[in-house]
Design a protein around this motif. Structure first.
Motif, PDB file in Angstrom:
ATOM      1  N   ILE A  94      97.928  28.891 106.238  1.00 16.68           N
ATOM      2  CA  ILE A  94      96.380  29.216 106.474  1.00 16.68           C
ATOM      3  C   ILE A  94      95.569  29.113 105.002  1.00 16.68           C
ATOM      4  CG2 ILE A  94      94.786  31.211 107.020  1.00 16.68           C
ATOM      5  CD1 ILE A  94      96.522  30.060 109.357  1.00 16.68           C
ATOM      6  N   PRO A  95      94.507  28.272 104.985  1.00 19.45           N
ATOM      7  CA  PRO A  95      94.069  28.101 103.651  1.00 19.45           C
ATOM      8  C   PRO A  95      93.402  29.425 103.132  1.00 19.45           C
ATOM      9  CG  PRO A  95      93.095  26.485 105.346  1.00 19.45           C
ATOM     10  CD  PRO A  95      94.000  27.713 105.980  1.00 19.45           C
ATOM     11  N   SER A  96      94.014  29.725 101.817  1.00 20.27           N
ATOM     12  CA  SER A  96      93.235  30.657 100.893  1.00 20.27           C
ATOM     13  C   SER A  96      91.924  30.353 100.305  1.00 20.27           C
ATOM     14  CB  SER A  96      94.184  31.098  99.927  1.00 20.27           C
ATOM     15  OG  SER A  96      94.577  30.052  98.971  1.00 20.27           O
ATOM     16  N   VAL A  97      91.690  28.955 100.062  1.00 16.42           N
ATOM     17  CA  VAL A  97      90.354  28.356  99.599  1.00 16.42           C
ATOM     18  C   VAL A  97      90.120  27.299 100.557  1.00 16.42           C
ATOM     19  CG1 VAL A  97      89.231  27.489  97.748  1.00 16.42           C
ATOM     20  CG2 VAL A  97      90.818  29.242  97.286  1.00 16.42           C
ATOM     21  N   GLY A  98      89.001  27.322 101.087  1.00 21.55           N
ATOM     22  CA  GLY A  98      88.664  26.024 102.123  1.00 21.55           C
ATOM     23  C   GLY A  98      87.586  25.469 101.591  1.00 21.55           C
ATOM     24  N   GLU A  99      87.401  24.163 101.859  1.00 29.70           N
ATOM     25  CA  GLU A  99      86.252  23.278 101.246  1.00 29.70           C
ATOM     26  C   GLU A  99      85.628  22.647 102.390  1.00 29.70           C
ATOM     27  OE1 GLU A  99      87.439  20.227  98.401  1.00 29.70           O
ATOM     28  OE2 GLU A  99      89.012  21.392  97.567  1.00 29.70           O
ATOM     29  N   LEU A 100      84.017  22.730 102.287  1.00 30.08           N
ATOM     30  CA  LEU A 100      83.230  22.107 103.176  1.00 30.08           C
ATOM     31  C   LEU A 100      82.406  21.056 102.645  1.00 30.08           C
ATOM     32  CD1 LEU A 100      82.179  25.813 104.681  1.00 30.08           C
ATOM     33  CD2 LEU A 100      83.921  24.127 105.767  1.00 30.08           C
ATOM     34  N   ASP A 101      82.329  20.058 103.631  1.00 33.47           N
ATOM     35  CA  ASP A 101      81.209  19.125 102.999  1.00 33.47           C
ATOM     36  C   ASP A 101      80.671  18.355 104.309  1.00 33.47           C
ATOM     37  OD1 ASP A 101      79.985  17.447 101.185  1.00 33.47           O
ATOM     38  OD2 ASP A 101      81.560  16.188 100.787  1.00 33.47           O
ATOM     39  N   GLU A 102      79.801  17.423 103.986  1.00 30.04           N
ATOM     40  CA  GLU A 102      79.229  16.530 105.249  1.00 30.04           C
ATOM     41  C   GLU A 102      79.401  15.139 104.854  1.00 30.04           C
ATOM     42  OE1 GLU A 102      76.220  18.029 103.438  1.00 30.04           O
ATOM     43  OE2 GLU A 102      77.943  19.778 103.378  1.00 30.04           O
ATOM     44  N   LEU A 103      79.519  14.338 105.896  1.00 27.91           N
ATOM     45  CA  LEU A 103      79.463  12.785 105.679  1.00 27.91           C
ATOM     46  C   LEU A 103      78.453  12.114 106.286  1.00 27.91           C
ATOM     47  CD1 LEU A 103      82.751  10.596 105.602  1.00 27.91           C
ATOM     48  CD2 LEU A 103      80.872   9.947 107.094  1.00 27.91           C
ATOM     49  N   GLN A 104      77.557  11.327 105.871  1.00 24.17           N
ATOM     50  CA  GLN A 104      76.430  10.868 106.413  1.00 24.17           C
ATOM     51  C   GLN A 104      77.177   9.453 107.036  1.00 24.17           C
ATOM     52  OE1 GLN A 104      73.015   9.331 104.153  1.00 24.17           O
ATOM     53  NE2 GLN A 104      71.666   9.937 105.671  1.00 24.17           N
ATOM     54  N   TYR A 154      85.154  29.681  99.794  1.00 17.63           N
ATOM     55  CA  TYR A 154      84.723  28.573 100.210  1.00 17.63           C
ATOM     56  C   TYR A 154      83.823  27.754  99.391  1.00 17.63           C
ATOM     57  CZ  TYR A 154      86.065  31.446 104.520  1.00 17.63           C
ATOM     58  OH  TYR A 154      86.571  32.024 105.555  1.00 17.63           O
ATOM     59  N   VAL A 155      84.464  26.530  99.126  1.00 13.90           N
ATOM     60  CA  VAL A 155      83.725  25.629  98.155  1.00 13.90           C
ATOM     61  C   VAL A 155      82.827  24.649  99.059  1.00 13.90           C
ATOM     62  CG1 VAL A 155      83.987  24.180  96.237  1.00 13.90           C
ATOM     63  CG2 VAL A 155      85.862  25.797  96.774  1.00 13.90           C
ATOM     64  N   THR A 156      81.431  24.546  98.384  1.00 14.03           N
ATOM     65  CA  THR A 156      80.535  23.856  99.338  1.00 14.03           C
ATOM     66  C   THR A 156      79.590  23.168  98.237  1.00 14.03           C
ATOM     67  OG1 THR A 156      78.583  25.390  99.482  1.00 14.03           O
ATOM     68  CG2 THR A 156      80.363  25.548 101.073  1.00 14.03           C
ATOM     69  N   ASP A 157      78.652  22.186  98.706  1.00 19.42           N
ATOM     70  CA  ASP A 157      77.720  21.685  97.777  1.00 19.42           C
ATOM     71  C   ASP A 157      76.593  22.378  97.791  1.00 19.42           C
ATOM     72  OD1 ASP A 157      76.760  21.106 100.379  1.00 19.42           O
ATOM     73  OD2 ASP A 157      77.010  18.899 100.284  1.00 19.42           O
ATOM     74  N   ASP A 170      81.549  34.959  98.713  1.00 22.06           N
ATOM     75  CA  ASP A 170      82.526  33.921  99.097  1.00 22.06           C
ATOM     76  C   ASP A 170      82.483  32.652  98.988  1.00 22.06           C
ATOM     77  OD1 ASP A 170      83.854  36.567  99.676  1.00 22.06           O
ATOM     78  OD2 ASP A 170      83.831  36.282 101.768  1.00 22.06           O
ATOM     79  N   GLN A 171      81.183  32.237  98.580  1.00 20.23           N
ATOM     80  CA  GLN A 171      80.852  30.790  98.431  1.00 20.23           C
ATOM     81  C   GLN A 171      80.716  30.375  96.790  1.00 20.23           C
ATOM     82  OE1 GLN A 171      77.584  27.466 100.004  1.00 20.23           O
ATOM     83  NE2 GLN A 171      76.904  29.917  99.710  1.00 20.23           N
ATOM     84  N   ILE A 172      81.640  29.371  96.564  1.00 19.79           N
ATOM     85  CA  ILE A 172      81.465  28.605  95.325  1.00 19.79           C
ATOM     86  C   ILE A 172      80.845  27.234  95.511  1.00 19.79           C
ATOM     87  CG2 ILE A 172      82.890  27.563  93.380  1.00 19.79           C
ATOM     88  CD1 ILE A 172      85.021  29.651  93.883  1.00 19.79           C
ATOM     89  N   VAL A 173      79.613  27.306  94.783  1.00 22.94           N
ATOM     90  CA  VAL A 173      78.855  26.136  94.834  1.00 22.94           C
ATOM     91  C   VAL A 173      79.264  24.991  93.371  1.00 22.94           C
ATOM     92  CG1 VAL A 173      76.565  24.921  95.026  1.00 22.94           C
ATOM     93  CG2 VAL A 173      77.059  27.077  96.088  1.00 22.94           C
ATOM     94  N   ASN A 174      80.178  24.379  93.832  1.00 23.62           N
ATOM     95  CA  ASN A 174      80.409  23.243  92.818  1.00 23.62           C
ATOM     96  C   ASN A 174      81.111  22.316  93.098  1.00 23.62           C
ATOM     97  OD1 ASN A 174      81.783  22.306  90.336  1.00 23.62           O
ATOM     98  ND2 ASN A 174      81.845  24.396  89.435  1.00 23.62           N
ATOM     99  N   LYS A 175      80.672  21.043  92.820  1.00 23.99           N
ATOM    100  CA  LYS A 175      80.887  19.765  93.398  1.00 23.99           C
ATOM    101  C   LYS A 175      82.350  19.273  92.663  1.00 23.99           C
ATOM    102  CE  LYS A 175      78.929  16.677  95.387  1.00 23.99           C
ATOM    103  NZ  LYS A 175      79.019  16.342  96.908  1.00 23.99           N
ATOM    104  N   THR A 176      82.611  19.870  91.589  1.00 25.30           N
ATOM    105  CA  THR A 176      83.732  19.544  90.774  1.00 25.30           C
ATOM    106  C   THR A 176      85.097  20.034  91.455  1.00 25.30           C
ATOM    107  OG1 THR A 176      82.424  19.763  88.673  1.00 25.30           O
ATOM    108  CG2 THR A 176      85.066  19.872  88.537  1.00 25.30           C
TER     109      THR A 176
END
Length: 233
Positions: A94-104, A154-157, A170-176
């Motif tokens: 089970i992920p402790s840190v998730g990443e979310l993104d979108e592909l066009q 949750y890491v997002t853009d 709970d959200q981290i906005v950081n492309k790095t």
């Protein structure tokens, strides 16, 4: 000459079919040609090779040029396999840190479509995804899967949809910190011709795009492809 169904000999000519004389039975209406040639189906090995070519960057018509197998046949194989595969696989951990993104990408007449993906920050592989527009309605089904992970972060853009679902703090906005999910999306583009940034291959329907993604994610997870149903020619 007799009818293959009712064995009647009351037979008449009824035009041509694929260059051969077609006949019709006056008694039961069955149409048939004399001495039909039965075409054998393709072997499992041939089907698997074509699907492997597909998930390694070749388009349907490119595979046709190499193998001589009509592209619509290969499309049917992809659909048959895509209907067997799940949209998501249970994570090994089970992920402790998730990443979310979108592909066009594009469907049909250059309609913009987004593939939303979710991954474990610490492990390779796409765990869940959805296809649609950039709206909350599209993200909702993906979040119903991701929220069960109960990640610490949750890491997002920074897309405006995410704060509607991700709890405050709970959200981290950081492309790095999004190298994992961006890398997985890059792999989708690399392996699937219809997702290449500059390509003549494109999806004519969202369903075909979904079947293709299911097949590719399965391939990247297991490095193999399922065998399409044998009754498909």
């Amino acid at each position: 000459m007799e009818c293959p169904d009712c064995k009647s000999t009351h037979i008449r000519k009824n035009g041509h079919r694929r260059g051969k004389q077609n006949h019709i039975c006056v008694n039961c209406g069955r149409q048939f040609v004399s001495n039909p040639q039965i075409q054998p189906g393709y072997s499992d090995d041939t089907r698997i090779i074509c699907l492997r070519m597909y998930v390694n960057g070749m388009g349907f018509r490119g595979i046709e040029r190499v193998t001589g197998i009509h592209h619509t046949t290969i499309i049917r194989w992809v659909v048959a396999v895509g209907q067997q595969l799940p949209d998501a696989y249970d994570p090994e951990d089970i992920p402790s840190v998730g990443e979310l993104d979108e592909l066009q990408t594009f469907v049909g007449s250059k309609k913009t479509i987004w593939v939303w993906t979710a991954v474990n920050h610490f492990q390779a592989g796409i765990l869940a995804w959805v296809v649609g527009d950039h709206s909350a309605e599209t993200f909702e089904p993906l979040w119903q899967i991701v929220r069960l992970w109960h990640c610490f972060f949750y890491v997002t853009d920074g897309l405006k949809v995410y704060p509607l679902y991700i709890p405050d703090g709970d959200q981290i906005v950081n492309k790095t910190y999004m190298t994992r999910v961006e890398g997985e999306n890059t792999r989708l583009r690399h392996y699937l011709a219809r997702l290449h940034r500059k390509t003549l291959c494109y999806s004519k329907s969202i369903e075909m795009l979904k079947h293709s993604i299911r097949l590719l994610i399965h391939y990247l997870k297991f490095w193999d492809v399922p065998v399409p149903f044998r009754f498909i020619p």
